[in-house]
Design an enzyme around this catalytic site. Structure first.
Site, PDB file in Angstrom:
ATOM      1  CB  SER A 163       3.036  -1.127  30.531  1.00  0.00           C
ATOM      2  OG  SER A 163       2.219  -1.983  29.772  1.00  0.00           O
ATOM      3  NE  ARG A 164      -4.714  -2.175  31.104  1.00  0.00           N
ATOM      4  CZ  ARG A 164      -5.616  -2.963  30.525  1.00  0.00           C
ATOM      5  NH1 ARG A 164      -5.822  -2.877  29.227  1.00  0.00           N
ATOM      6  NH2 ARG A 164      -6.301  -3.829  31.240  1.00  0.00           N
ATOM      7  CD  GLU A 165      -2.412  -1.221  36.407  1.00  0.00           C
ATOM      8  OE1 GLU A 165      -1.689  -1.205  37.411  1.00  0.00           O
ATOM      9  OE2 GLU A 165      -3.122  -2.206  36.096  1.00  0.00           O
ATOM     10  CG  ASN A 212       0.076  -8.965  39.912  1.00  0.00           C
ATOM     11  OD1 ASN A 212       0.922  -9.323  40.738  1.00  0.00           O
ATOM     12  ND2 ASN A 212      -1.139  -8.524  40.258  1.00  0.00           N
ATOM     13  NE  ARG A 213      -4.081 -12.876  37.517  1.00  0.00           N
ATOM     14  CZ  ARG A 213      -4.240 -11.606  37.884  1.00  0.00           C
ATOM     15  NH1 ARG A 213      -3.220 -10.906  38.311  1.00  0.00           N
ATOM     16  NH2 ARG A 213      -5.436 -11.024  37.832  1.00  0.00           N
ATOM     17  CG  HIS A 245      -1.104  -3.321  40.430  1.00  0.00           C
ATOM     18  ND1 HIS A 245      -1.129  -4.145  39.336  1.00  0.00           N
ATOM     19  CD2 HIS A 245      -0.177  -3.860  41.262  1.00  0.00           C
ATOM     20  CE1 HIS A 245      -0.257  -5.128  39.483  1.00  0.00           C
ATOM     21  NE2 HIS A 245       0.327  -4.977  40.653  1.00  0.00           N
ATOM     22  CD  GLU A 280      -5.771  -2.578  41.522  1.00  0.00           C
ATOM     23  OE1 GLU A 280      -5.967  -1.637  40.747  1.00  0.00           O
ATOM     24  OE2 GLU A 280      -5.360  -3.689  41.153  1.00  0.00           O
TER      25      GLU A 280
END
Lengths: 309, 93
Positions: A70-72, A144-145, A196, A270
């Site tokens: 969420s912070r991305e 994502n894990r 991401h 990324e």
């Protein structure tokens, strides 16, 4: 409040309500091309909205998701820009038009809405989902894990208080399970790109094992081509390779699962930035980031179209 | 709402595997409240770590003592967040 997606400010960050309103506006303005499907609900009962860009029935599909962490914020912001770009370019850009005449595109702009809302209201640096963990005061799972691909292996944590907590079981998070169910029920997704930020990489499977993916050579060549295209715009430096060889071992990751489901063109991005702002990329970099990323996404989509399987 | 006054993000450049090992040990010190934005994996990759103000001195001492190079990537996290909030308010207005 913007009255149309032309008025929407793409150079700013927006909260969840604004993004969901944007999606509704886009659908209303382009009902022949775009629809909104709800693939599930988050833990806090928010709809998991996916934009479907389609020009015909029973097409194979290409999936993009942004904002699973969420912070991305630059990823959700880029997702908004991609959505507008698709409707703008359809009928104008011959390559995209041909892709959309043969494939559906699915775009989940806010993959982790509970986390995203939390970053706006309580903690800008929140990364995980917002489901409480029984027996712990720490909240949330790293989505994502949480996938059933080497779940529980190295590069994920069993401690609910860490940022890479894998969750109690694979697909325990509704945000993950919704995509799992969608991918399985669709059955014809041919490319899957999970986006991401911020270390400027394009990665392909695997993350949980050092065994190379059987399509590694092709995935590597396509990554190289996609990054060359991305760099052609602003010369942003990207690296590419498999997750485990390029960054680190990460078990339970999204694209390892999608690849194992048979989606050959599975990648994770990324996006910018590296070395200055991290997750706090200034809003004036949203459009350059989205623009350059779009070129890479086009390369992946074009290759997918040209190499049916 | 959580605030981040005085919190910093350090960019650490490890020069060998031993320093990576030390950084991994550092990441296990839960009481420091560190958040590795980029984890210590290999000396070829930089490590970015968010450090709450209350842990800054301890982390800096640790890095200097072990001769691990670093520089400040974000001087004050809250300053950046204030800028971000101002931008959002400006567009909302």
């Amino acid at each position: 409040i913007p009255r149309s997606t032309d008025d929407f400010v793409y150079t700013a960050y927006h909260d969840l309500n604004s993004i969901y309103s944007f999606m509704d506006m886009l659908v209303a303005e382009n009902s022949n091309l775009v629809s909104k499907i709800v693939i599930g609900q988050s833990y806090e009962n928010r709809p998991l909205n996916v934009l479907k860009f389609s020009t015909g029935a029973n097409r194979p599909g290409i999936w993009f998701d942004t904002g699973i962490h969420s912070r991305e914020w630059v990823t959700q912001a880029s997702g908004i820009w991609f959505a507008k770009k698709i409707v703008t370019d359809y009928g104008r850009d011959p390559v995209l038009t041909d892709i959309l005449n043969n494939y559906d595109i699915f775009l989940e702009i806010v993959t982790n809405p509970d986390g995203f809302a939390y970053t706006h209201s309580r903690d800008r640096m929140w990364r995980k989902t917002r489901k409480p963990n029984s027996g712990s005061s720490c909240v949330g799972v790293d989505p994502n894990r949480n996938w059933d691909a080497g779940f529980g292996g190295g590069g994920s944590s069993s401690n609910p208080c860490t940022e890479t907590y894998r969750g109690p079981s694979a697909h325990s998070e509704p945000e993950v399970k919704a995509i799992v169910d969608f991918v399985k029920s669709h059955g014809k997704l041919k490319a899957f790109v999970s986006i991401h930020s911020y270390s400027q990489m394009l990665l392909y499977p695997y993350g949980y094992t050092s065994t190379p993916a059987k399509d590694k050579a092709e995935l590597h060549e396509l990554a190289k081509k996609a990054i060359a295209s991305l760099q052609s715009l602003y010369n942003t430096r990207y690296t590419y390779g498999s997750i485990i060889t390029t960054i680190y071992q990460a078990s339970g990751g999204t694209i390892d699962w999608t690849y194992n489901q048979g989606i050959k063109y599975s990648y994770t991005f990324e996006l910018r930035d590296t070395g200055r702002y991290g997750f706090l990329l200034p809003a004036d970099q949203i459009i350059p980031t989205a623009e350059e990323t779009w070129l890479a996404l086009m390369a992946i989509m074009e290759h997918t179209r040209n190499n049916p399987y | 709402k959580k605030t981040f006054e005085g919190d910093q993000v350090l960019r650490i450049t490890a020069k060998n595997e031993a320093q990576i090992f030390l950084l991994k040990e550092l990441s296990e010190q839960e009481h420091l409240g560190l958040d590795f934005w980029r984890e210590p994996v290999h000396e070829s990759l930089p490590v970015d770590v968010y450090v709450p103000f209350h842990s800054l001195q301890a982390v800096r001492v640790f890095l200097r003592y072990n001769q691990i190079q670093y520089n400040v990537m974000i001087m004050d996290v809250q300053d950046l967040l204030d800028d971000e909030e101002r931008e959002m308010v400006k567009y909302r207005t």
